[in-house]
Design a protein around this motif. Structure first.
Motif, PDB file in Angstrom:
ATOM      1  N   ALA A  44      -1.195   8.808  -4.988  1.00 50.14           N
ATOM      2  CA  ALA A  44      -1.965   8.898  -6.225  1.00 50.14           C
ATOM      3  C   ALA A  44      -3.287   8.176  -6.069  1.00 50.14           C
ATOM      4  N   VAL A  45      -4.290   8.656  -6.779  1.00 52.62           N
ATOM      5  CA  VAL A  45      -5.579   7.977  -6.906  1.00 52.62           C
ATOM      6  C   VAL A  45      -5.581   7.249  -8.249  1.00 52.62           C
ATOM      7  N   VAL A  46      -6.045   6.016  -8.259  1.00 51.91           N
ATOM      8  CA  VAL A  46      -6.198   5.275  -9.509  1.00 51.91           C
ATOM      9  C   VAL A  46      -7.681   5.123  -9.765  1.00 51.91           C
ATOM     10  N   SER A  47      -8.149   5.598 -10.921  1.00 54.34           N
ATOM     11  CA  SER A  47      -9.573   5.572 -11.236  1.00 54.34           C
ATOM     12  C   SER A  47      -9.810   5.056 -12.642  1.00 54.34           C
ATOM     13  N   SER A  48     -10.859   4.261 -12.783  1.00 49.10           N
ATOM     14  CA  SER A  48     -11.265   3.758 -14.098  1.00 49.10           C
ATOM     15  C   SER A  48     -12.229   4.706 -14.792  1.00 49.10           C
ATOM     16  N   PHE A  49     -12.684   5.745 -14.078  1.00 50.59           N
ATOM     17  CA  PHE A  49     -13.733   6.634 -14.574  1.00 50.59           C
ATOM     18  C   PHE A  49     -14.931   5.792 -15.043  1.00 50.59           C
ATOM     19  N   GLY A  50     -15.259   4.795 -14.209  1.00 56.46           N
ATOM     20  CA  GLY A  50     -16.335   3.865 -14.524  1.00 56.46           C
ATOM     21  C   GLY A  50     -17.649   4.235 -13.872  1.00 56.46           C
ATOM     22  N   SER A  51     -18.454   3.215 -13.598  1.00 58.25           N
ATOM     23  CA  SER A  51     -19.852   3.432 -13.214  1.00 58.25           C
ATOM     24  C   SER A  51     -20.025   4.130 -11.870  1.00 58.25           C
ATOM     25  N   VAL A  69      -4.263  11.839 -10.229  1.00 58.74           N
ATOM     26  CA  VAL A  69      -5.219  10.785 -10.567  1.00 58.74           C
ATOM     27  C   VAL A  69      -4.691  10.049 -11.793  1.00 58.74           C
ATOM     28  N   ILE A  70      -4.557   8.737 -11.691  1.00 59.42           N
ATOM     29  CA  ILE A  70      -4.058   7.909 -12.786  1.00 59.42           C
ATOM     30  C   ILE A  70      -5.224   7.186 -13.444  1.00 59.42           C
ATOM     31  N   ARG A 135       4.388   1.270 -13.991  1.00 61.27           N
ATOM     32  CA  ARG A 135       5.232   2.391 -14.413  1.00 61.27           C
ATOM     33  C   ARG A 135       4.691   3.710 -13.876  1.00 61.27           C
ATOM     34  N   ALA A 136       3.367   3.867 -13.940  1.00 56.88           N
ATOM     35  CA  ALA A 136       2.769   5.131 -13.497  1.00 56.88           C
ATOM     36  C   ALA A 136       2.925   5.334 -12.002  1.00 56.88           C
ATOM     37  N   LEU A 137       2.908   4.240 -11.227  1.00 54.05           N
ATOM     38  CA  LEU A 137       3.013   4.347  -9.771  1.00 54.05           C
ATOM     39  C   LEU A 137       4.455   4.409  -9.276  1.00 54.05           C
ATOM     40  N   THR A 141       4.521   6.168  -3.241  1.00 55.05           N
ATOM     41  CA  THR A 141       4.664   5.125  -2.222  1.00 55.05           C
ATOM     42  C   THR A 141       3.308   4.625  -1.728  1.00 55.05           C
ATOM     43  N   ALA A 142       2.226   5.279  -2.151  1.00 58.28           N
ATOM     44  CA  ALA A 142       0.886   4.834  -1.741  1.00 58.28           C
ATOM     45  C   ALA A 142      -0.119   5.229  -2.812  1.00 58.28           C
ATOM     46  N   TRP A 143      -1.218   4.459  -2.868  1.00 60.21           N
ATOM     47  CA  TRP A 143      -2.258   4.794  -3.824  1.00 60.21           C
ATOM     48  C   TRP A 143      -3.639   4.518  -3.255  1.00 60.21           C
ATOM     49  N   ILE A 144      -4.605   5.232  -3.834  1.00 60.82           N
ATOM     50  CA  ILE A 144      -5.998   5.185  -3.404  1.00 60.82           C
ATOM     51  C   ILE A 144      -6.825   4.606  -4.537  1.00 60.82           C
ATOM     52  N   ASN A 145      -7.777   3.733  -4.205  1.00 56.55           N
ATOM     53  CA  ASN A 145      -8.653   3.170  -5.228  1.00 56.55           C
ATOM     54  C   ASN A 145     -10.087   3.138  -4.718  1.00 56.55           C
TER      55      ASN A 145
END
Length: 241
Positions: A44-51, A69-70, A135-137, A141-145
């Motif tokens: 999964a990718v975790v994104s804040s949809f930030g700057s 995408v979380i 909970r979302a993850l 087993t792996a995530w991208i940031n």
């Protein structure tokens, strides 16, 4: 760049070996290797949809727009961030964006007056970001940031691949420069977050985000005036298995 065979998984390729293989890889190569090594159903990718988030999301979409995408919708997000999320989903064709909210019972129990951000920002981050992300993850087993070394602080020495508690964490933008990110925006004609033009350089929750001057650090506007630089989701082993 060393490539990983389709049969290679994290169990067979230790994190140190992955990091060594991808140390000088481009963001596209890192995400492609993560997808190959882990598989879409466990990544999964975790994104804040930030700057600067559009750059990571653009590269992700180029590799596979169906990678989950979380997005942590804490309940304190700027309206501009929520609108930007929807805009980028449409522009980039992201197929599986999951907007995760805090547990309602936890909010009622610990932040009934909606002011925990002021009295105890660490506790606020825990119930609005750290616990919802855990909970979302859970299925992954792996995530991208999108952390970068140039952001400074504890991020200055991040590897490309690292162990994060029970999971593997990929930092495909660890090596990039501000100029590299600007080039991605230009080449893809990506829109900026609406608040960037107003002086917001790092954008999180509304109560704990302020404008910053050009001479300040990348994240100077986050939790200004407090001895706090991270929300907790990037603290080693902070996320339960």
């Amino acid at each position: 760049m060393s490539t990983l065979a389709a049969s290679d998984h994290v169990e067979q390729a230790p994190v140190a070996a992955l990091d060594a293989a991808l140390r000088t890889a481009s963001p596209h190569e890192v995400i492609a290797a993560a997808l190959q090594a882990i598989g879409r159903e466990r990544l999964a990718v975790v994104s804040s949809f930030g700057s600067e988030s559009a750059a990571l999301l653009k590269v992700t979409a180029d590799v596979d727009p169906a990678i989950p995408v979380i997005f942590l919708d804490t309940g304190h997000m700027f309206a501009e961030t929520l609108a930007y999320r929807d805009q980028l989903i449409e522009i980039l064709g992201l197929r599986d964006v999951r907007s995760i909210k805090p547990d309602a019972a936890a909010l009622a129990r610990e932040d009934a007056d909606n002011d925990l951000w002021f009295s105890d920002p660490d506790a606020c981050c825990r119930i609005r970001k750290v616990e919802p992300l855990a909970r979302a993850l859970a299925p992954f087993t792996a995530w991208i940031n999108g952390r970068k070394r140039f952001q400074g602080g504890v991020r200055a020495g991040i590897p490309v691949v690292e162990q994060d508690g029970a999971r593997v964490k990929f930092n495909p933008f660890a090596n990039v420069s501000r100029e590299d990110i600007a080039a991605i925006y230009r080449s893809a004609n990506l829109p900026q977050h609406p608040l960037v033009a107003s002086g917001f350089r790092s954008i999180g929750c509304m109560p704990c985000t302020s404008r910053s001057d050009a001479g300040e650090g990348e994240r100077a506007g986050r939790w200004r005036g407090r001895d706090k630089t991270e929300c907790g989701i990037h603290t080693a082993a902070s996320l339960p298995s």
